[in-house]
Design a protein around this motif. Structure first.
Motif, mmCIF file in Angstrom:
data_model
loop_
_atom_site.group_PDB
_atom_site.id
_atom_site.type_symbol
_atom_site.label_atom_id
_atom_site.label_comp_id
_atom_site.label_asym_id
_atom_site.label_seq_id
_atom_site.Cartn_x
_atom_site.Cartn_y
_atom_site.Cartn_z
ATOM 1 N N PHE A 27 6.927 -22.785 15.474
ATOM 2 C CA PHE A 27 7.646 -22.338 16.841
ATOM 3 C C PHE A 27 7.312 -20.915 17.236
ATOM 4 N N VAL A 28 6.917 -20.507 18.371
ATOM 5 C CA VAL A 28 7.027 -18.951 18.426
ATOM 6 C C VAL A 28 7.762 -18.821 20.010
ATOM 7 N N ARG A 29 8.717 -17.948 20.134
ATOM 8 C CA ARG A 29 9.341 -17.545 21.345
ATOM 9 C C ARG A 29 8.197 -17.357 22.345
ATOM 10 N N ASP A 30 8.525 -17.873 23.523
ATOM 11 C CA ASP A 30 7.523 -17.636 24.629
ATOM 12 C C ASP A 30 7.346 -16.230 24.750
ATOM 13 N N GLU A 31 8.126 -15.458 25.049
ATOM 14 C CA GLU A 31 7.776 -14.202 25.233
ATOM 15 C C GLU A 31 7.343 -13.264 24.372
ATOM 16 N N VAL A 32 7.512 -13.660 22.966
ATOM 17 C CA VAL A 32 6.985 -13.153 21.848
ATOM 18 C C VAL A 32 5.343 -13.299 21.639
ATOM 19 N N TRP A 33 4.974 -14.723 22.177
ATOM 20 C CA TRP A 33 3.706 -15.254 22.360
ATOM 21 C C TRP A 33 2.966 -14.522 23.331
ATOM 22 N N GLN A 34 3.802 -14.189 24.528
ATOM 23 C CA GLN A 34 3.096 -13.432 25.800
ATOM 24 C C GLN A 34 2.803 -12.070 25.051
ATOM 25 N N LEU A 35 3.818 -11.467 24.351
ATOM 26 C CA LEU A 35 3.379 -10.071 23.984
ATOM 27 C C LEU A 35 2.086 -9.888 22.948
ATOM 28 N N LYS A 36 2.076 -10.888 22.200
ATOM 29 C CA LYS A 36 0.982 -10.918 21.446
ATOM 30 C C LYS A 36 -0.315 -11.072 22.206
ATOM 31 N N GLU A 37 -0.362 -11.908 23.245
ATOM 32 C CA GLU A 37 -1.566 -11.919 24.081
ATOM 33 C C GLU A 37 -1.752 -10.500 24.816
ATOM 34 N N THR A 38 -0.748 -10.117 25.373
ATOM 35 C CA THR A 38 -0.643 -8.905 25.968
ATOM 36 C C THR A 38 -1.267 -7.655 25.108
ATOM 37 N N ARG A 39 -0.817 -7.783 23.802
ATOM 38 C CA ARG A 39 -1.133 -6.698 22.831
ATOM 39 C C ARG A 39 -2.739 -6.695 22.493
ATOM 40 N N SER A 40 -3.091 -8.006 22.659
ATOM 41 C CA SER A 40 -4.697 -8.136 22.246
ATOM 42 C C SER A 40 -5.338 -7.664 23.071
ATOM 43 N N GLU A 41 -5.034 -7.811 24.577
ATOM 44 C CA GLU A 41 -5.971 -7.306 25.588
ATOM 45 C C GLU A 41 -5.758 -5.844 25.776
ATOM 46 N N ASN A 85 8.676 -4.999 15.667
ATOM 47 C CA ASN A 85 7.309 -4.299 14.788
ATOM 48 C C ASN A 85 6.332 -5.456 15.483
ATOM 49 N N ALA A 86 5.729 -4.977 16.377
ATOM 50 C CA ALA A 86 4.667 -5.670 16.941
ATOM 51 C C ALA A 86 3.522 -5.870 16.021
ATOM 52 N N GLU A 87 3.172 -5.190 15.361
ATOM 53 C CA GLU A 87 1.828 -5.150 14.548
ATOM 54 C C GLU A 87 2.237 -6.257 13.631
ATOM 55 N N LEU A 88 3.181 -6.245 12.734
ATOM 56 C CA LEU A 88 3.522 -7.194 11.841
ATOM 57 C C LEU A 88 3.673 -8.606 12.345
ATOM 58 N N ILE A 89 4.464 -8.836 13.646
ATOM 59 C CA ILE A 89 4.693 -9.814 14.171
ATOM 60 C C ILE A 89 3.406 -10.967 14.464
ATOM 61 N N THR A 90 2.564 -9.984 15.133
ATOM 62 C CA THR A 90 1.333 -10.499 15.931
ATOM 63 C C THR A 90 0.549 -10.842 14.787
ATOM 64 N N SER A 91 0.228 -10.180 13.549
ATOM 65 C CA SER A 91 -0.549 -10.373 12.488
ATOM 66 C C SER A 91 -0.023 -11.537 11.756
ATOM 67 N N PHE A 92 1.348 -11.800 11.835
ATOM 68 C CA PHE A 92 1.845 -13.065 11.308
ATOM 69 C C PHE A 92 1.690 -14.170 12.129
ATOM 70 N N ILE A 93 1.537 -14.133 13.433
ATOM 71 C CA ILE A 93 1.277 -15.401 14.371
ATOM 72 C C ILE A 93 -0.088 -15.727 14.148
ATOM 73 N N SER A 94 -1.063 -14.753 14.031
ATOM 74 C CA SER A 94 -2.415 -14.944 13.751
ATOM 75 C C SER A 94 -2.682 -15.699 12.357
ATOM 76 N N GLU A 95 -1.788 -15.409 11.481
ATOM 77 C CA GLU A 95 -1.977 -16.010 10.091
ATOM 78 C C GLU A 95 -1.556 -17.347 10.298
ATOM 79 N N ILE A 96 -0.583 -17.667 10.863
ATOM 80 C CA ILE A 96 -0.081 -19.149 11.284
ATOM 81 C C ILE A 96 -1.081 -19.639 11.804
ATOM 82 N N GLY A 97 -1.820 -19.115 12.975
ATOM 83 C CA GLY A 97 -2.560 -19.921 13.450
ATOM 84 C C GLY A 97 -4.158 -19.900 12.887
ATOM 85 N N LYS A 98 -4.292 -19.385 11.602
ATOM 86 C CA LYS A 98 -5.375 -19.470 10.826
ATOM 87 C C LYS A 98 -6.754 -19.239 11.550
#
Length: 404
Positions: free
Chosen positions: A106-120, A149-162
């Motif tokens: 599970f990922v908090r919705d606002e953190v997931w949106q942060l990941k998407e925004t950071r990617s864009e 730490n946006a970089e570590l968190i988004t990279s972790f989410i990417s790892e989880i999503g494989k």
């Protein structure tokens, strides 16, 4: 004792303290074992560091619940910036690949949106001419209330999503990775909904009592005579034969005259079904109907309502109590039936005292109903579909035999 299904909750603690507590309480109320490192029931070995104890305990679990929020937490590997939560996930994924563990992320919705925004944003910054890499990183990793730490968190989410493994598998035509589904959540309800595909959200105590009830009734059903084991409804037909043979306008002051063939057949069936003791533990029935095993929530009225099978169990309890009350008197039924046969040895119709007949047939009807309800309840518990149990017409019997 059988091991309970066991959960391991992995997350940073500070920002998930309330959610971890609620999740542990909820699952334990359903009868599951839940490990969360901040609680005293978390298994700890004195010769291990707390991090290593966490990683080791994952091996004992069936489900790994991962919660990702705005914090990174303590580092397991400071040099490579691997947090303890991330390392727990990696250990869990190894077990998942071996088929030993289910991962629920599970990922908090606002953190997931942060990941998407950071990617864009990252794509946009790369298009800006003469923008130094350091400046790009400074913008991308700016600390917000949604991420320390946006970089570590988004990279972790990417790892989880494989993500990398999925791309590689698609390009090579190899097997796609599993256990990579990520569920966004805003509240506790979202967490529970996310758990439903993995586990049956039902109180283990309810499951236990259903199985206990089924085993008890199945044991009784198997004790039926072979003639009726495959077709229990045939016992009801035997009752109906005697019932229909009783004159409609019989008087309580006159003996009941029944065809000899019907009477002899009845005695044979009575011996097959009623001389063996009823071996159902009444305490199991009492326990089942006094807790919420067969209640369900009705959203339209906001209340718990009884399932149809509950009424069958009430009827079963009533029949069992009645049989227990008649236990001593039923010991004389054999002599009464034999006496009736002897007194009517050469007659085409058998004359039976209506009170004695009512007593015997009421007991017979109780035994039949116990058999029929037991068989039906077992079918409902196995198939999940309810069909009403057709019982003996005891009320009609009383009206026939006790008419003035």
């Amino acid at each position: 004792m059988n091991k309970k299904p066991t959960f391991f909750i992995s997350s940073t603690i500070y920002d998930f303290r309330d959610l971890r507590s609620a999740l542990k309480f909820y699952l334990e109320e359903l009868g599951y074992q839940v490990y969360a490192s901040e609680y005293n029931d978390f298994k700890v070995a004195n010769d291990q560091h707390s991090y290593d104890a966490c990683l080791k305990l994952i091996e004992e679990c069936d489900y790994f619940i991962l919660l990702v929020g705005s914090r990174v937490g303590g580092f397991y590997d400071d040099q490579n910036k691997v947090s303890i939560t991330r390392q727990e996930y990696r250990e869990a994924y190894k077990l998942h690949e071996q088929g030993k563990l289910q991962i629920i992320s599970f990922v908090r919705d606002e953190v997931w949106q942060l990941k998407e925004t950071r990617s864009e944003l990252e794509k946009h910054l790369k298009k800006i001419d003469n923008l130094e890499k350091e400046k790009q990183d400074e913008v991308l990793n700016f600390t917000t209330k949604f991420a320390t730490n946006a970089e570590l968190i988004t990279s972790f989410i990417s790892e989880i999503g494989k993500n990398k493994e999925t791309t590689s598998s698609i390009n090579s035509g190899s097997i796609l990775p599993t256990g990579n589904w990520i569920r966004q959540f805003k509240n506790f309800k979202d967490i529970i909904e996310g758990l439903r595909p993995f586990i049956l959200i039902e109180d283990l105590n309810v499951k236990f009592h259903k199985e206990l009830l089924k085993d008890e009734l199945l044991k009784h059903s198997l004790s039926l005579h072979g003639k009726f084991k495959e077709n229990p409804q045939d016992i009801l037909l035997e009752f109906n034969k005697v019932y229909e043979a009783i004159p409609a306008l019989n008087s309580i002051y006159n003996d009941v005259l029944i065809s000899r063939d019907v009477w002899e057949n009845f005695i044979g069936v009575f011996y097959l079904t009623c001389l063996m003791p009823v071996n159902i533990d009444l305490n199991i029935i009492y326990k089942t109907i006094t807790i919420d095993v067969f209640y369900e929530y009705e959203s339209s009225t906001n209340r718990l309502v009884k399932q149809p099978i509950y009424e069958d169990l009430i009827q079963l309890k009533s029949r069992l109590v009645s049989c227990n009350n008649m236990k001593e008197r039923s010991k004389n039924f054999h002599n009464q039936l034999t006496d009736v046969m002897n007194r009517n040895a050469k007659k085409d119709r058998v004359a039976v005292n209506p009170v004695h007949l009512l007593e015997v047939l009421a007991y017979f009807a109780n035994i039949i109903d116990i058999h029929l309800i037991s068989v039906n309840v077992v079918k409902v518990l196995e198939a999940g579909t309810y069909h009403p149990t057709i019982l003996c017409n005891t009320e009609g019997l009383f009206k026939k035999l006790l008419a003035n």
